[in-house]
Design an enzyme around this catalytic site. Structure first.
Site, PDB file in Angstrom:
ATOM      1  N   ASP A  58     -45.401 -32.785 -35.402  1.00 20.18           N
ATOM      2  CA  ASP A  58     -46.115 -34.433 -36.355  1.00 20.18           C
ATOM      3  C   ASP A  58     -45.684 -35.135 -34.534  1.00 20.18           C
ATOM      4  O   ASP A  58     -46.456 -36.018 -34.355  1.00 20.18           O
ATOM      5  CB  ASP A  58     -45.280 -34.832 -37.069  1.00 20.18           C
ATOM      6  CG  ASP A  58     -45.644 -34.581 -37.803  1.00 20.18           C
ATOM      7  OD1 ASP A  58     -46.962 -34.075 -38.248  1.00 20.18           O
ATOM      8  OD2 ASP A  58     -44.608 -35.055 -38.947  1.00 20.18           O
ATOM      9  N   ARG A 112     -53.337 -32.878 -55.763  1.00 21.55           N
ATOM     10  CA  ARG A 112     -51.610 -33.309 -55.274  1.00 21.55           C
ATOM     11  C   ARG A 112     -52.165 -34.656 -54.936  1.00 21.55           C
ATOM     12  O   ARG A 112     -52.586 -34.818 -53.604  1.00 21.55           O
ATOM     13  CB  ARG A 112     -51.540 -32.214 -54.430  1.00 21.55           C
ATOM     14  CG  ARG A 112     -50.279 -32.198 -53.875  1.00 21.55           C
ATOM     15  CD  ARG A 112     -50.039 -31.636 -52.451  1.00 21.55           C
ATOM     16  NE  ARG A 112     -49.417 -30.911 -51.747  1.00 21.55           N
ATOM     17  CZ  ARG A 112     -49.146 -31.669 -50.368  1.00 21.55           C
ATOM     18  NH1 ARG A 112     -49.842 -33.163 -50.187  1.00 21.55           N
ATOM     19  NH2 ARG A 112     -47.631 -31.853 -49.579  1.00 21.55           N
ATOM     20  N   HIS A 124     -44.863 -26.933 -39.327  1.00 24.28           N
ATOM     21  CA  HIS A 124     -45.125 -27.362 -40.418  1.00 24.28           C
ATOM     22  C   HIS A 124     -46.725 -27.008 -41.544  1.00 24.28           C
ATOM     23  O   HIS A 124     -47.114 -27.858 -40.572  1.00 24.28           O
ATOM     24  CB  HIS A 124     -44.361 -28.229 -41.655  1.00 24.28           C
ATOM     25  CG  HIS A 124     -44.477 -29.892 -41.159  1.00 24.28           C
ATOM     26  ND1 HIS A 124     -44.180 -30.152 -39.648  1.00 24.28           N
ATOM     27  CD2 HIS A 124     -45.831 -30.775 -41.581  1.00 24.28           C
ATOM     28  CE1 HIS A 124     -44.718 -31.382 -39.491  1.00 24.28           C
ATOM     29  NE2 HIS A 124     -45.898 -31.846 -40.581  1.00 24.28           N
ATOM     30  N   HIS A 180     -48.650 -27.364 -37.815  1.00 26.74           N
ATOM     31  CA  HIS A 180     -48.553 -28.733 -36.731  1.00 26.74           C
ATOM     32  C   HIS A 180     -47.197 -29.245 -36.820  1.00 26.74           C
ATOM     33  O   HIS A 180     -46.558 -28.743 -37.305  1.00 26.74           O
ATOM     34  CB  HIS A 180     -49.753 -28.842 -36.659  1.00 26.74           C
ATOM     35  CG  HIS A 180     -49.288 -30.160 -38.505  1.00 26.74           C
ATOM     36  ND1 HIS A 180     -49.349 -29.620 -39.790  1.00 26.74           N
ATOM     37  CD2 HIS A 180     -48.755 -31.505 -37.797  1.00 26.74           C
ATOM     38  CE1 HIS A 180     -49.152 -30.907 -40.266  1.00 26.74           C
ATOM     39  NE2 HIS A 180     -47.880 -31.586 -39.599  1.00 26.74           N
TER      40      HIS A 180
END
Length: 732
Positions: A583, A663, A653, A581
């Site tokens: 941002d 994570r 990204h 996508h």
């Protein structure tokens, strides 16, 4: 049947005009004995439901609002059924058109369309009240187009404690209004409510959006190179797009139309002029279906060349799947739109050579449905451009493929100029992949001791990208990890619910303001909450310096996010932890366009992610080109590693799947516009000031705030930020 060409224009105009004229006789009063069993005006039902809503009559409001939705759908079905039932009306008169000349031809044409109009009037009158056949206002069209009835319904069902229905209404509204922050928050609340299942979060209007479901499914299969499935999905998408377009066109023809003077047209005098204006309006409505079908729910802009682009994807998929004959047919269909396109002609030559001696497959003709689609569209365009040239009619052509010879000579200069503007705009979109107009320039200094530049634009194969190490110490990473664990156990964030991007991971989040409130309640360490706040400022200073921002830079949103792999649910995973996508704009990989419009967070200028740990598998950040497929760089997480990049279309990204462990990272976005600064950070600072604690401001100044003054200022800050987006759930 082949009509005499001399009468073609009259034939089409008669057809459209007389079918339209039926609307002005269809609403005449009739018998009242069966009126109650007929479909009522759905706009009246909707307004009645809204009045009941504001009168707190929740049961009545729910009944009337639902009935307005059902009635509208039923009205559209009745129109469609009557259209199909009346196709054969006047067939005897129609058959005589080829054999008649002069005035008799006109009379038979009139007889044909009049019989069809009478059939439609009678058919619809059996199911719909006279008032229900009248055209609705543009306000009502907007209300239903923006799905506002579901906005009222979600509150109504919540008041009635029918949470499953409330969640369904909320989700349906949010699909078409994805920038509606309050509804986004409501949906998150519904997900956490007892008795609300995942089945509630279904789009109730999906029947009208099936082509988009198929479109997205085809794109997903392309990513996995399953070409048989890709071809099947694209073929189904083409068929569904044609069906949706046909349905839209039928509604244009059968729905009641306002007379020209009702649409603010003052210069139309006489019955023939009014008939011409009305017929052209109906043709324009049919043409506009191209734009309507090519526009996603919640989007402002339509996808250009929507149907031709599907055919292009389809013939490539068919070729790769081994269906050469099918690829030839699809490619010939595409050539109907762009007959001189060099790439398509080269591909046709390649397919013919691949077929070898199979002359039967080589002679495959275009799809009959596509041929009819193109022929019909060209006929309508000729009439509409005739109206532009001779009747001062306004028409916006929705297609890029319209051939020049359809446009009258007197209009071609203007037409060429408009087309050139559109082509330049599309070329600019393609070139933007190499150009970043964000105003940032990578390569500035790094003002924090111990921070090193690990990767720059060259190593990351892009523009305005950087990886910095040493931004946090191991001890600081441990403190924020401890904060994330404590907040999760305290019931913050999403309580480990499934990730919004993949069912194979759980997702937890914590904002600065929530951390401060938990600290005040004694549920987390106060110093850890303050560190979370300070890290946002630390990252802001580093990136403001490195990217040499000529203007101020403000924190727009800060979110501590942890993603955990679901044990026993990782075998054979092919999805991503977060799909590719951009941002601050809506990326369309198939067209390589990125639309900077809601629901994208268009105020974001700079993005960052600060990693906290590396004891997990997967979860790597990766950058791609605008095709969302070509990976240009990868970044492996580790404690204290900061990735910063401009938020625009030069930096698509995503995040690879987390297949083991947990994570955690701090996601941050920055803006150049003070208006879009993170109001939650200021509210957190106000809470600290209310407790008499010092706050380090971005210019390094330490301020002391009395409780009374801080509390009096906090509401003002909140009110200034009301009604705007200050955060989002699309974390890196």
């Amino acid at each position: 049947m082949a009509l005499h060409s001399a009468y073609f224009t009259v034939y089409v105009a008669f057809h459209v005009v007389i079918v339209a004229l039926f609307h002005f006789t269809s609403a005449t009063p009739g018998g009242s004995s069966s009126v109650l069993s007929l479909l009522q005006p759905y706009d009246f039902l909707y307004y009645s439901g809204v009045r009941a809503y504001f009168g707190d009559e929740w049961g009545k409001a729910a009944e009337l609002l639902e009935k307005s939705i059902v009635t509208k759908d039923s009205l559209f079905r009745v129109r469609r059924q009557c259209h199909d039932d009346c196709v054969a009306a006047g067939r005897e008169a129609l058959d005589k058109l080829d054999s008649e000349k002069g005035s008799l031809w006109d009379l038979w044409a009139l007889d044909w369309v009049q019989q069809k109009a009478e059939c439609l009037r009678f058919c619809i009158g059996r199911s719909v009240t006279p008032a229900g056949q009248l055209p609705v206002s543009t306000d009502i069209e907007y209300e239903f187009g923006s799905r506002n009835p579901y906005n009222f319904l979600q509150v109504t069902y919540y008041k009635l404690e029918k949470l499953q229905k409330a969640a369904s209404a909320a989700h349906t509204y949010f699909v078409a209004n994805p920038s509606h922050l309050e509804m986004r928050n409501n949906i998150e609340k519904y997900r956490r409510m007892e008795g609300v299942t995942e089945e509630a979060f279904q789009d109730r209007e999906i029947e009208n959006e099936k082509h988009w479901v198929l479109h997205d499914s085809a794109v997903q299969y392309e990513a996995s190179s399953d070409w048989v499935q890709v071809a099947e999905k694209w073929k189904a998408c083409v068929n569904e797009t044609l069906r949706q377009t046909d349905e839209c066109r039928v509604q244009c023809e059968v729905a009641s139309q306002r007379l020209p003077e009702d649409r603010g047209v003052d210069s139309v005098d006489g019955v023939f002029e009014k008939a011409a204006a009305l017929s052209l309006s109906l043709l324009a409505c049919r043409q506009s279906c191209v734009t309507q079908v090519a526009t996603r729910p919640g989007r402002i802009s339509a996808q250009e060349d929507f149907l031709p682009s599907q055919l292009e994807h389809l013939h490539i998929a068919q070729f790769k799947a081994g269906d050469i004959s099918g690829a030839v047919q699809t490619l010939r269909s595409l050539l109907l739109f762009y007959p001189s396109d060099k790439d398509s002609l080269d591909n046709l030559q390649l397919y013919s050579e691949t077929l070898g001696g199979d002359t039967e497959s080589q002679g495959t003709q275009p799809s009959q449905e596509i041929a009819r689609y193109v022929s019909r569209s060209l006929q309508e365009k000729k009439l509409l451009y005739f109206g532009m040239e001779n009747l001062d009619f306004t028409f916006i052509d929705p297609d890029l493929w319209t051939p020049e010879d359809v446009v009258p000579e007197s209009l071609r200069d203007v037409w060429r100029a408009e087309k050139e503007k559109m082509n330049e705009k599309m070329k600019e979109g393609e070139q933007q992949e190499e150009v970043d107009d964000s105003g940032f320039f990578a390569g500035g200094s790094v003002p924090q001791v111990g921070v090193t530049i690990t990767m720059d634009d060259n190593l990351l194969n892009g523009t305005n990208r950087v990886v910095l190490d040493g931004v946090m110490t191991e001890k600081e990473c441990g403190r924020i990890m401890r904060l994330a664990a404590a907040a999760a156990s305290a019931g913050d964030g999403y309580r480990g619910r499934r990730s919004p991007h993949t069912p194979h991971e759980t997702f937890e989040g914590l904002t600065v303001l929530r951390a401060v409130k938990l600290a005040q309640d004694g549920l987390v360490n106060q110093s850890d909450a303050r560190l979370l706040h300070e890290l946002g400022e630390r990252v802001r200073v580093l990136l403001h310096s490195y990217f040499r921002s000529p203007s101020g830079l403000f924190v727009s949103f800060t979110h501590l996010v942890c993603r955990s792999a679901v044990a026993g649910d990782q075998k054979g995973r092919l999805d991503l932890s977060h799909p590719v996508h951009v941002d601050n704009c809506l990326l369309e990989p198939e067209t390589k366009q990125c639309w900077r419009e809601p629901p994208a967070f268009i105020h974001r200028d700079l993005s960052a992610i600060l990693y906290l740990n590396d004891n997990f598998d997967g979860g790597e950040l990766f950058f791609t080109n605008r095709d969302a497929k070509t990976v240009t760089a990868r970044v492996k997480p580790s404690c204290g590693r900061l990735v910063g990049f401009s938020s625009g279309p030069v930096n698509p990204h995503g995040v690879t799947a987390v297949t083991r462990g947990r994570r955690c990272a701090l996601a941050l976005w920055f803006t150049k516009e003070k208006f879009y600064r993170d109001m939650e950070r200021e509210e957190a600072e106000a809470l600290w000031a209310a407790d008499g604690q010092s706050v380090v401001k971005k210019d390094g100044e330490v301020t002391e705030g009395a409780a009374r003054n801080a509390r009096s200022q906090a509401p003002k800050e909140r009110s200034r930020g009301r009604g705007r987006v200050t955060g989002g759930r699309d974390e890196l």
